[in-house]
Design a protein around this motif. Structure first.
Motif, short mmCIF file in Angstrom:
data_model
loop_
_atom_site.label_atom_id
_atom_site.label_comp_id
_atom_site.label_asym_id
_atom_site.label_seq_id
_atom_site.Cartn_x
_atom_site.Cartn_y
_atom_site.Cartn_z
N ARG A 237 25.24 27.69 17.22
CA ARG A 237 26.24 27.60 18.27
C ARG A 237 26.78 28.99 18.57
O ARG A 237 26.96 29.82 17.67
N THR A 238 27.05 29.23 19.84
CA THR A 238 27.71 30.48 20.20
C THR A 238 29.19 30.37 19.87
O THR A 238 29.73 29.27 19.64
N GLY A 239 29.86 31.51 19.88
CA GLY A 239 31.29 31.49 19.64
C GLY A 239 32.02 30.67 20.68
O GLY A 239 32.98 29.94 20.36
N GLU A 240 31.58 30.75 21.94
CA GLU A 240 32.23 29.97 23.00
C GLU A 240 32.06 28.48 22.77
O GLU A 240 33.01 27.69 22.92
N GLN A 241 30.85 28.06 22.37
CA GLN A 241 30.61 26.64 22.12
C GLN A 241 31.44 26.14 20.94
O GLN A 241 32.03 25.05 20.99
N SER B 281 24.94 34.79 12.26
CA SER B 281 25.67 34.89 13.52
C SER B 281 24.68 35.20 14.64
O SER B 281 23.54 35.56 14.42
N ARG B 282 25.15 35.01 15.87
CA ARG B 282 24.35 35.29 17.08
C ARG B 282 23.03 34.52 17.11
O ARG B 282 21.96 35.15 17.09
N PRO B 283 23.03 33.22 17.17
CA PRO B 283 24.20 32.33 17.15
C PRO B 283 24.65 32.05 15.72
O PRO B 283 23.93 32.35 14.76
N TYR B 284 25.81 31.42 15.61
CA TYR B 284 26.31 31.02 14.30
C TYR B 284 25.51 29.81 13.83
O TYR B 284 25.42 28.79 14.53
#
Length: 426
Positions: free
Chosen positions: A262-266, A300-303
């Motif tokens: 998941r991205t940080g925004e998600q 990370s990137r994505p998490y």
């Protein structure tokens, strides 16, 4: 009594106790009530067993090659030499049997003197038979699995009459890494088995089995997450147990639900549920979660989580996908992080509960409906109580309770009486 799991108090007359409990058993079958002469663990087990015919015989659902293959793949197969070492003398003394069952109460091994085995075969106490309470009523291995505790069951405490000549003691066995119930170890014999020593023996054998399994080679870097029925998740990895705080529990569950990452925004939307993504706060929480898990476990990137993951809520959904509603219900101690209001967690909680509820209602099985209505989620489920009342025969002891609870919920939900009666099928 110092230990409520023991069948007889010190100095009690076994014959007198058999008569007392036998009379209580007949009263329960006739009127659905019990007296103070019956232990609480037995009374509750009789209530769970009330749908069974008291003359029933445990069914056999695995034989021959299917049984052999199943036993060979079962985790307790590795512990069988230990069971034989600790209990082999008892199993061959001409008076007792040693039995090992899986988490569904299916007997995997039954060993002992040939003469005792022949007597046990008459009640289908044989490998491949189902001795959980739903199929065999109150008995030590089945009840030990139902309450997840070691227990003795003495003579007339058995729900099914053909088993009442036996006394047994059993203890559950768990996977030391995940806490998952694997099965139980049991010794079965005559009335003389109702002693503190027999219960202590099966308890010690179960603990020895768990210690043996803990020392066995395990799959590396596997996360085991328990998040059902608790507000804070527990993580087990590489022999460590980590209890996470509420926010970290939510983040872990969200990452588990999205193994692709998941991205940080998600994650922000799943966690906070609005356009204010709190990126600084989120990064700080993820940084603390990484420290709790270890740098090697969170990308990370994505998490996303790096290793293979086993989570209890995933187990429930996988069992449902395989059509095993009973297994899913046994693996379900309660809702997913019930105290969380994070939108992503709330959606997942409703999905898991909804899938399980739908499977139980579709099965229309009184045992499953009884178990579902005993959960925090099912306790206020009007449709489930109505389905249970319909599924129970008119003389079943639990039917008046189901009808009363359905009526109470209908009144609380302010449903018209005609609607309630229609839904009951009256």
């Amino acid at each position: 009594m110092a230990d409520p799991w023991l069948a007889l108090e010190f100095g009690a007359d076994p014959a007198e106790r058999i008569a007392q409990v036998g009379a209580a058993h007949e009263a329960f079958l006739t009127a659905g009530t019990t007296t103070g002469r019956v232990r609480d663990v037995v009374r509750r087990s009789w209530e769970r067993s009330a749908l069974l015919d008291p003359e029933a015989t445990a069914p056999v659902d695995l034989t021959d090659d299917a049984l052999a293959d199943y036993r060979a793949a079962h985790p307790l197969n590795r512990v069988l030499p230990l069971f034989r070492d600790l209990l082999g003398g008892i199993a061959l003394d001409g008076a007792h049997l040693m039995a090992v069952c899986d988490a569904d109460g299916r007997l995997l091994w039954v060993e002992g003197h040939p003469g005792v085995l022949r007597h046990a075969e008459r009640m289908n106490f044989v490998p491949g038979a189902r001795w959980d309470e739903a199929h065999a009523g109150t008995n030590a291995p089945g009840t030990a699995l139902a309450v997840d505790h070691s227990v003795q069951i003495f003579a007339t405490e058995h729900f099914v009459r053909p088993v009442q000549r036996w006394t047994c003691a059993a203890a559950p066995i768990h996977d030391p890494a995940t806490g998952r119930l694997l099965g139980a170890i049991d010794i079965t014999g005559g009335d003389h088995l109702a002693t503190p020593q027999s219960l202590a023996l099966v308890r010690a054998t179960a603990r020895a089995a768990e210690a043996f399994l803990a020392g066995a080679p395990t799959e590396p870097d596997v996360l085991h997450v328990a998040a059902l029925g608790r507000d804070e998740a527990e993580l087990r990895v590489a022999g460590r147990r980590i209890r996470l705080g509420r926010r970290h529990s939510e983040l872990l569950v969200l990452l588990l639900d999205h193994p692709e990452g998941r991205t940080g925004e998600q994650l922000g939307l799943d966690l906070y549920g609005d356009d204010r993504l709190h990126p600084v706060t989120l990064r700080a929480e993820l940084s603390r979660l990484r420290r709790a898990l270890g740098d090697e476990l969170l990308d990370s990137r994505p998490y996303r989580l790096r290793p293979a993951v086993r989570a209890d809520f995933r187990t429930v959904t996988e069992l449902l996908e395989g059509g095993d509603a009973a297994g899913a219900l046994r693996a379900y101690p309660g809702p997913l992080l019930p105290g969380s209001d994070a939108p992503g967690v709330t959606r997942l909680r409703r999905l898991v509960d909804g899938q399980l509820r739908a499977a139980v209602l579709a099965a229309a099985d009184p045992a499953l409906l009884t178990a579902w209505t005993a959960t925090p989620t099912g306790a206020d489920d009007l449709a489930a109580w109505q389905a249970l009342a319909r599924a129970l025969p008119p003389g079943a002891p639990r039917r008046p309770l189901a009808l009363a609870r359905a009526r109470q919920l209908a009144e609380e939900y302010d449903l018209p009486r005609a609607t309630f009666l229609q839904r009951r099928g009256s």
